[in-house]
Every structure is written in structure tokens, then in C-alpha cells.
Design a protein around this motif. Structure first.
Motif, mmCIF file in Angstrom:
data_model
loop_
_atom_site.group_PDB
_atom_site.id
_atom_site.type_symbol
_atom_site.label_atom_id
_atom_site.label_comp_id
_atom_site.label_asym_id
_atom_site.label_seq_id
_atom_site.Cartn_x
_atom_site.Cartn_y
_atom_site.Cartn_z
ATOM 1 N N ARG A 80 1.090 4.256 -3.551
ATOM 2 C CA ARG A 80 1.000 5.579 -3.079
ATOM 3 C C ARG A 80 1.595 6.044 -3.612
ATOM 4 O O ARG A 80 1.694 7.394 -4.076
ATOM 5 C CB ARG A 80 0.860 5.427 -0.561
ATOM 6 N N SER B 79 -0.977 11.816 -5.267
ATOM 7 C CA SER B 79 -1.793 12.112 -3.671
ATOM 8 C C SER B 79 -2.779 13.014 -4.292
ATOM 9 O O SER B 79 -3.466 12.542 -3.661
ATOM 10 C CB SER B 79 -0.826 11.725 -3.029
ATOM 11 N N ARG C 57 0.666 -1.294 -0.259
ATOM 12 C CA ARG C 57 0.278 -0.128 -0.115
ATOM 13 C C ARG C 57 0.719 1.432 -0.014
ATOM 14 O O ARG C 57 0.234 1.734 -1.105
ATOM 15 C CB ARG C 57 -1.069 -0.284 1.436
ATOM 16 N N GLU C 58 1.674 0.787 0.697
ATOM 17 C CA GLU C 58 2.404 2.666 1.262
ATOM 18 C C GLU C 58 3.431 2.356 0.138
ATOM 19 O O GLU C 58 3.223 3.797 -0.554
ATOM 20 C CB GLU C 58 3.720 2.230 2.194
#
Lengths: 360, 360, 360, 360
Positions: free
Chosen positions: A353, A358, A349-350
Motif C-alpha cells: 500500500r 493510494s 499488504r500494508e
């Protein structure tokens, strides 16, 4: 109107350009009509080589920086794609040259000795700047092309050889891919797990298959084992070194990992342009290979072949060059290590991102 | 080894050739990367124009003779086919030019004023030598191209205009076709009879057709009559003159007859090469038309269009040139007058004998 | 209006045609978008193969006659040239297939097993009808293609193998060339004399050359001798047999002589079409070779290669096929035996007369 | 091996595919050899149309969402680029069709009535799905194509007409561009200021130019004024409406602004793919235009033209369609409003931040 006016004719230096065709057959003997075609084909080749070098040089400059900002990627990709389009286009010129028959060529062939396309400095520069190394050329000890160049041309090649090639710079750029260095990024162990599970499943399918005899099962399981061992080279730096020694890969362990990541996750916004960059380099290699191969065919057609040989030395050289002078073979071989997209593990997930916008 | 040795680099005058790219943006302001592409595209165009002129000149020489021996036909056709291949090939260069975006073009467009492709002497010479007349160009009074040339260039065009063009020479050659002058040759009355019978049959089919209303029959019969009248122009010198005045045909009555004979009986050995010659000229017109049309599209894309106009003057000119600057339109229009091969009358025996190899 | 009306849709059987795309990925698992492209590319290939066979069959029919009248040559050549254009065109489809990436291919690759392009009956028929013999295929004992076909398909191949191929028929046609059998035709001794004189002159040039060392002279003279011996094979039936055994030539002694005559005297009216026929066959071989080679590249790119191999078996097969499956290699090798046109002896007067139109 | 095995022949439905060629000439009269080519050319066209629709449908699905995530842009662009490649490729099929001469066509032309390429449902669907509106077609009242379709085909067109076209969806997507709605974004006033200053400078250059007569100055200043007024339409919604009414633009005020922003700042990471999307649509329009124009030429060549007309109705229709059936003309016309990159104002800092990857 702010600048001094200029005419088309002068802008393009047409006086000079259109007086650069000297038919040796006319100067030294009987004018051979088709010598003009021969000259024009090679002159337009050289003009396009100049354009290709112009683009490659600008991409080299971009990738020479210690980091390549994303806002330069679009342009770099567009310029490499232009090089691809040019290479593809000039491959078609072989058709034009072949409107000249062998008999027409004989009308002036003797006057050209020892001039040869092997002496094209720009083509050699292009190969070199892209990343073809001297020891990768199939005949390197007694280099057939180097000795035929003039000394200032040799110096130019030497200088290109000692500067970072596009291959070197792309390798650096791949190695710098930030996503590979994230501490908590366990991607490669994820990928390895997935690969092992796939092979385990394959073994089970084989073992359970009622249509296969025991012997066939043995053979299939053996094949599977070989494939799995190949994949292991990807996860083990020592085994990978073996692949490099065998000439299977030229890129570093890290660069190959980055390339694989780009290709597998090409839809992530930040990887879309890097993916296109790699595609352009694959295309370029393929069209340059075709160019060499088509010229090999053309030479066979034009001058035949000596008995007991695989053709003239020119024919032979070009065929071997088509086979061995690939710069971006790593990207071709990388396909061996893809797994179906449905099996590719999702990105942490990180990490995901960071690959997206964003705030928009 | 009989001749002084020569290197590739010197043979092709590469020093001169590769120093003929002067970026105006660099000289007068800020270097625009894509100006190089712009120059190379136009320089390779000009080199290929030179090659096309080289071929066309040689064909002109062949057809300037008072009779063209059959043993020269193969070569003439091959050279025209080469011109066709070149034209087809360079049409693809538009794709390369379009890898430059309008914004990239703006980086150096101002420096080029008033240089323009309209000033290409070689293209104008090519058009002229093929047979495009001044009064056929869509804007002839205030000739947009003539005034933009240098005076020695104007003289060259003038000289081409006053020499027989390929159109003129092909017309002469067609008119000389011996088979048309044979005393007992009743071919045209045979052909006329056949055509009339075909129209008669068509009328009967319409009249007898139970699915057609009377009104539909009237309309169909009217259409048939119009078509038949067109064919009559082919058999009547006065009516034919009308077609010439309307610009439908430029060739003479005799030349059109010869062309029709060649196309209908193209399988006769002596007509096989003349048939190919005509095909090559049709192809050439088609690819030149495409070239103009593609450039019209490219100009629209590159510089947009003023409101209330059909584009820039360049766009407009090129579209009209595509439409009107056909040299060999007669060969296109000739298709109107073909009848199905099954209906074409057989050649008189004596004539057929002359078209074949008697003794082999 | 004489015939029952027909609509575009029905004429082309579009109902049937456009329902012939069944995505296995959709039937058996998850629909893979790019499987459609994969199917369409191969279906259009097969449609074009059908067209090529249609043309080749018609040329086979023409050349099956015991003599081929000159008035059929134009058509035969035009049809072979069409086959060439089709082959050249579909070579470009590889670019379309390559818009599919290896990862996209993986989405449905497993569903296709064991389907493979090797199973294309039409391509094999095409190769066979042109003249590729079973024992010429690089892997013939354990024929990789034959065993994969259905039994009715195998029968079709078998039938083609036992019928005369275009190679056979062209050989017969060449052997029948009347000009070779003329009693007083001393052409080959004339040609041999000329060749010997040329070699004699070359030896003298070498011997007299002050720039060459004795060692260099020895080497050059040795080269000259080898070349001369090659030419001798052309004049001596026993030596020629050696060339055939080595696979250098497949044609008979007489057929090669006829082909050489055609190529050297191609401007004679009666040889213009035969010359074009040979050119078309050379072109066809070259484009078929490119097709195989391009597919070899594509396979490498698409599925990578196993370590320690020269690629997958598909890649490997295609590369070898490109190298060895030439049908018309004789015409390529023939170029070895040309001498400059200025040296070619003039044809005997009587012979020349027969090659021209006597009465026109 | 997990799936039931399949053979190449069955996978591609070759039985069905290769039996879909019924020569009407053979059924109704005498077999015409070239009818096969005619059928194959049109069948391969239709297969490629199916592929193009497959791609366009998938892009329509992507853009039907209320927002298009960046990670879908790469794929959408790649698929549109594939459509472009296909269109470009099949343009080359015209060359293959033209290997059939008008006389060969006459051998079977009568059997085809009233079948015509105008009845191609898929081509009409493609045009419609891209965004060609009925009232934009040059002959809309008495729609020549609609009436010729079968009723279920008409329903399919009707359904496509009432669904959002790619034009509609791209317009929505452009209008949603977030950067245009940022409160503090003063971009358009910045751009307007810059444009005005550029025109002011141009006026000064003209006024000060000593080489120009007063009359020439007047004329130049007048030209400048016209250009400046055009630019004003870009900043004033009322004036813009006028451009829409004149058919100069079809997009909304907001969509045009977004498109201009994308093109001017294409190097910003988040705009790189949108820029490529627009380029692909421009390319597509250009190749579709060429396709129509080439077919117009082909029709002229194949069937000639009636006296006093601009060709057959087919020729005429295709030429007008080439001229008027552009879907993405807005993107062509947009070039009119670019200013040199050196003059383009820098983006506000906050905005630029959003267009880049903040954290990498």
C-alpha cells in the motif's frame, strides 16, 4: 531581445578554443600531421569529462540531502543516464584515434614526454567522486597517478576524497529505505524461507534423478550446498561481514538488503525510479570498464610490448584498472542472490500500500 | 628526454579549454543546468570541424599539384576516410543533445539570441572547401549565412570561394586520367556498343514475352527507350551539356568518363586507390546529409513548429540543405550508368598493361 | 523480366525464418516475455557469423593460390574490412541483450540447460579459419568447446584445423614478398645500422644529460640496452627463434620482415593494399577481443559470481579468451620495432622502381 | 536439470535458420558473392522487426485495459525503450549494406524482380500497430504497398487496421488522466493567464525598445500576435478543431492537454513514468524517420536516378515517407506550446498531493 545580443562565435569562446592546439612537433621540430588528431581527441575527451562531472556534481548535491524527495528522482536518474550516454559515446572515439597508425604516432611521440593520460585530473576526479577509493586502486602505496599531478590538482583530489562520494551517498540513501524498518515487516524471513525451500527442492530433484550416478549426485549436492551457504551470508550479519572483508561487497548489510528489495520489486511505483538509478550505475561501470579496456588494446597496438612482459606499463595498468576499478561491483554481484520472480514472495499488504498511489 | 618536459594539462591547454564555458543563464539570470551540455556539444563539434578542415586542407594541398603521384594516394584516401569517420561519429552527438528536453532548453534559450549554429564559420568553410558553391545553396541571393558572419569571417569564406575547391581539384585530376587520352583507346565506342546491344536484347525480351499484353509491351518499350536515351547523353557531348544545365551533373564530360572508368575497372591495381577515393567522397556526402537531416529533426523536436508552416525556419533550412547541399551528387548519379560487370567490355591489352605492375 | 518473378517474403524464406523462434518457457512452463529477445539476439549473431564466414572463405580462396595477383588485393581487403565492420556492429548487440535484466533472465534460464554460446559452431569455425590453433586456446587438453559439439560439428572443426588457416596463408604470402629476395637488397643491414645508430645517440643523450644523477644514468642506460637487445632479435635468426618459443611472435622470421617492410614503406604504390590488409586484420582482432570482453562483463552482470571466484566459469573463460585468443598479435607486437619515419632509410633505387608504375 | 536437455544449435533452430539463404544468382545464373550480404541484411532486419512487434504487442495489451495501473508503467516504458534501442541499432545496418557497391549489386539485381522491401509485411504491421493510418500514407488511393502483399498478408494488415493502435490507446489513456477532471482544477485558466501575461510583457519589451525602428516594432508585434493566436488554439476547442483539420494535431483536445500537463510537471512522482513514455515515443518516431531517410540515400547511391526526376520511385517514396509517416508528430509539435519553467504556474495543492506518495 531582452538581453544583450551574442554571436555563436563569442558565445562558445571559439577564439580561445580553436587556438588551444599547439603542435609540439611544429614548435620543436618537424610538423607531424597527426599530432592535431591526437590533441583534438584528448581535448574533446576532457570537455566531455567536464560535462560528466557537471552531471555527477548535481546528483551528488541531490543525494547529499538528508532525504531525497521522490520528485527529484526523475531528474537524478535522467542525469546519470546522460553520463552513461556520454561514456558510451566517447568509447567510440578510440576508433578515431586508431585511424592514426603507430608510425604516424612515432612522428611526434618523443615530443610529448612525460605527458600522459594518467595525468588527467578530471578523469581521476570523476573516479573519485563516483566512489573509487585510494586503497581500491590496484597500485596504491606508490600511487602512480597522484604523484604526477600538480600540487593544486592533488589538493582537489584530496578534497574529493574527503567528501562523501556518490557511493557513500547512495549507500546512505539505500540504508534509509523506509520499507526495511517497518516493524511488522517480516520480509527477510519470508525470503529466507523461500530460498531454503528452493534449495530443498533442488536437493530432492538431484536425489531422485535416475539418470545420475551416485558420484554425480554427490557432486551436485555439494554444489548446491555451496550455493546455499552463499545465500546464508545474506541473512546473517556475521557471515556477511566475511563477504565484505573479501571485497565481495563494499556496501553495508542494510544497503544490500535495500538494493535487493528494489531490484526484486522494481514494478512497485515507488521503486521504479530507484530501480532505474541502479541500472544506470551498472551501465556506467560497464562502459567505464570498456573504456579502460579499449585503451589497453589501443596502447598495445600503438607502441607494441616489451619482450617478456604483458605489454607496456600503460597497457598493463589499463587492463588491471578495467578489472579492479569498478565502483558498483556490488550491484553486479547482487545478481547472484536473485531467485526466479515466480518464487519471490508477495509483499505484505500494508507495505505494498505504501509503495503505491493510494488515492488516484 | 631530448626535449623540454611537458605535462598533459599544459600540452592540451586545459586551463584555457576548461574555462571556455560561460553559462549565459548564470551571468544574466538563473543558472540553467543544461546550458553546459549545450555549450559542450557545440564546442566539441567545433573541435572536430577543426580536425576535418585540417585533413581536407592537406588533401587539397596534395591535389593542387599538377600531377598526383601514386605514392601519395594511400595517404590522401586515408585522410578522407578519417574525415568520414569523424562525420559519422559526430552524427551521434545529436543523441546526446537530445537528452536535453525542450523544457530544459527553454530555461536558457532566450539568453542566446541571436547566436545560432548558422554562424559556424568552420562548417561553412568545410562546405566551401569541399566544393559547395554559393549559387548552389538553396537560398543564395539573400544568403542567410553570409550576412550573419563577422567581416573577417566573411573574408575567409571569400578566400575559400576563390580558391580551387576539392571538387575543382578532383575534377582536374579526373580529367588528367591518362588512360582516357590514349590514341588507340576505343573504350567509349566499345562501351556504347555494349550498352546498345543490352538495350536491343531488352527490347527483344519484351517483344517476345507471351505474358505481356500489347499495351504492357508498349509501356515497357517506352521505358526502355527513355533509359537508352539517358545513356546516349553519356556518349554525346551536346546531350551531356543538357544534363549539366539541368544540374544532374556538375563534372565535365571528361571527368565523368574518367570516374566511370575508375568505378567499372576498380580492380586494376592502379585504380584501386582512386576507387576508394571516390567511395570516401560518397560516404562523406551521405554522412553530411544525415547530419543536416538529423539536426532538422532535432530542431522540430526542440522548438516545435508554427502552424501552417513546415516547421521553424531552422528546421526548414536544414531539410532543404540536406536535400540540395550535396557536393558529390555526380558520384551518386553515376550509378545510373553502370552495366552488369559480366557485360563490361575487357580493357584493351595495352591499356591493361599500364594499369598493372609490369616487372614484379 | 527474364527470370521467374519472386516475392520479398519467399526470397528471404520468411516463413521458415520467422517460425524458428520457439520459446522453451512457453513449451515447458510459463511464457517468459524476454526469451524472445534472447533468441533473436543469438539468431542474428549466427546470421552475421554466416556472413563473416562467407567473406573469410572467399579471402581464403584468394590467398590459397600460389601467387596473389595485385588485381585481387582490392577485393580481398574490401571483404576483410567488411568482416571488421560486421564484428564492430554486432559488438553493439550486447547493449540490446542488456536491456534484459538478470531477473528477466531468471524467468527462463532453467529451461535452457545445458545450451550455451560455447556451443556455437560457426564462431569456433571463424576462430579456427582465421588461425586460432587448438594449443593456443587457454584450455586445450580438456577442450571445453570441442566436447560440447555434435559429432558432425566436431568433424567440421577438425577439417578446418587441418586446412590452411588465413594465418597460414598470410604467412606464406608474406614470405613470398619478392622485394625481400632481391640479391642486392641490403635493406636489413641498412635498417640494422640505422637502429644501432639511434641507440648510440640515445646513450650519448643520456650520458651528457646534466639533469640526471649517475644512478639515473645507469638506470636509463640499462633500459636502453634491453631495448636494443630486443631489436637484435629482429636481425638474428637464432635470437628470433627465442621470441617464437616465448609466444611473442608466431610468424616466421621472413614473414615478420616482410610485414615490417610493408608497414614502414606503406606509401609505395604496390604496398598500399598490403598495408590495408594488415590494418584490417589488426582491427578484426581488436573487435573480436572486445566482443569476448564485453560478453564477460555481461555474464557477470547477468548471473553474478560465486564467492571466492573471479566470476562464473563463463565470465572467467571469456576474459581469458579476450586475453589469449588473439590471432594477429604479431602485428600488434610489430609496433615495438618501428623507428621514426624520419630515420627510416630510403629504399634502394632499383627496388623503389619495382614498387611503382613505371610507364604511366 | 528438471527439464529435458537442449543444445544451443537445436534451441536456436540453426539448421533451419542457416539454410534459409538461397542465392538466386547461383540458382539462375552465376553466383554473385554479395547476394549473401543482401540476404543476411534483410533477414536480420526481419528478425528485429519480429522482436519489435513482440514488444509493441505487449505494450498494446497493457494499454488495452480500461485503466493502466502504475505498477505496469515501468515495464511498458522499458519495453518501448527497447524498441527504440533496436530501431537505433538497425539504422546502423545501412552502413553494412553500403559496403556493397552499386556494381556488386548489379551482379544479381535482375534476379530479384519484383521483390522489394516495400513488401515487408512486418514493417507495415509495425507502422500500422503504432498508429499510421492508411489515409495518412502519402500515396493512399493507389496504395503501393497493400497491393503487393499476398492475400493472407493483406488480411493481417486489415485486422491491425481495425484494432486499436498504440496511438488510439495512448490517446484514451491520456484522456483518462484523472487530474484533468478534478472539479476545482483551474489549471487551464491559470496557464492561459500566464501565457497572456507573457505575451503582454513581450509586447511591452518591444514597444519600449529604443533600438528598434517603428517599422521593426510593427513587424515584431505582428509576429507576437501570430504566436499568441497559436496559443489560443490550445484553450479554445473550436480553434483547436482547426488545428486538427490542418493535420497539425491528430490527438483530441483532452489528450493534448493531458500530454502538456505531463511534460510540464514531469517531476511529480506520478508523472515521471508517463513523461518517459512520451519521450520513448518521440525517440521511436525520430529513429524510424532516420531509417526511412537513410534508405532513401542508400537507394540513390545504389541505383542512381533517372534524369528529370528526384530519384527513383523508391528513393522518392522513402523520402516522402520520412517526411509524412510520423505517428507521434503531436508530441513534436507540442513543444511549440511550452513556456519557460520559471513561468509555469504551481500546481494546486490538492492536486499535487495526489501526485505524490502521501504516507512514506
Amino acid at each position: 531581445m531582452k538581453y544583450p545580443p551574442i554571436q555563436y562565435h563569442d558565445y562558445l569562446h571559439l577564439d580561445q578554443l580553436l587556438k588551444s592546439q599547439t603542435l609540439r612537433s611544429e614548435t620543436l621540430g618537424t610538423k607531424a600531421h597527426d599530432e592535431m588528431l591526437f590533441i583534438i581527441v584528448h581535448q574533446t575527451y576532457e570537455l566531455w569529462f567536464k560535462q560528466m562531472l557537471h552531471e555527477v556534481d548535481s546528483v551528488l548535491a541531490t543525494f547529499s540531502e538528508s532525504s531525497v524527495p521522490e520528485e527529484k528522482m526523475g531528474q537524478a536518474v535522467a542525469r546519470l543516464e546522460r553520463v552513461v550516454e556520454i561514456q558510451k559515446f566517447i568509447n567510440g572515439q578510440v576508433d578515431l584515434l586508431e585511424t592514426m597508425t603507430p608510425l604516424d604516432f612515432l612522428d611526434f611521440r618523443d615530443y610529448l614526454y612525460p605527458a600522459s593520460g594518467f595525468q588527467s585530473l578530471q578523469w581521476r576526479l570523476l573516479e573519485t567522486k563516483l566512489g573509487l577509493k585510494m586503497d581500491q586502486r590496484f597500485s596504491f602505496q606508490d600511487s602512480p597517478f597522484f604523484k604526477q599531478l600538480k600540487s593544486d590538482q592533488q589538493a582537489e583530489i584530496q578534497s574529493a576524497l574527503t567528501s562523501p562520494s556518490l557511493f557513500d551517498l547512495i549507500q546512505n540513501w539505500l540504508q534509509r529505505t523506509p520499507f526495511l524498518q517497518t516493524q511488522d515487516f517480516t520480509f527477510w524471513s519470508l525470503y529466507q524461507d523461500r530460498v531454503r525451500r528452493l534449495f530443498q527442492e533442488e536437493r530432492e530433484v538431484i536425489t531422485r534423478n535416475p539418470r545420475l550416478s551416485d558420484q554425480e549426485k554427490q557432486r551436485s549436492l555439494h554444489q548446491t550446498q555451496i550455493s546455499e551457504e552463499m545465500f546464508e551470508s545474506l541473512f546473517n550479519k556475521e557471515k556477511f561481514k566475511k563477504l565484505q572483508q573479501d571485497g565481495y561487497f563494499r556496501f553495508s548489510f542494510e544497503a544490500i538488503h535495500a538494493a535487493l528489495l528494489i531490484q526484486l520489486y522494481r514494478d512497485e511505483p515507488i521503486l521504479q525510479m530507484p530501480h532505474r538509478l541502479i541500472q544506470a550505475l551498472i551501465d556506467l561501470d560497464e562502459y567505464m570498464t570498456q573504456w579502460r579496456y579499449r585503451h589497453a588494446q589501443m596502447v598495445h597496438r600503438m607502441i607494441g610490448q616489451k619482450i617478456g612482459t604483458g605489454g607496456s606499463s600503460g597497457h598493463d595498468y589499463l587492463k588491471k584498472a578495467a578489472e579492479h576499478h569498478k565502483v558498483w561491483k556490488d550491484f553486479f554481484n547482487l545478481s547472484t542472490f536473485y531467485i526466479p520472480r515466480s518464487q519471490v514472495p508477495p509483499l505484505p499488504r500494508e507495505l505494498m500500500r505504501k509503495m503505491r498511489y493510494s488515492e488516484v
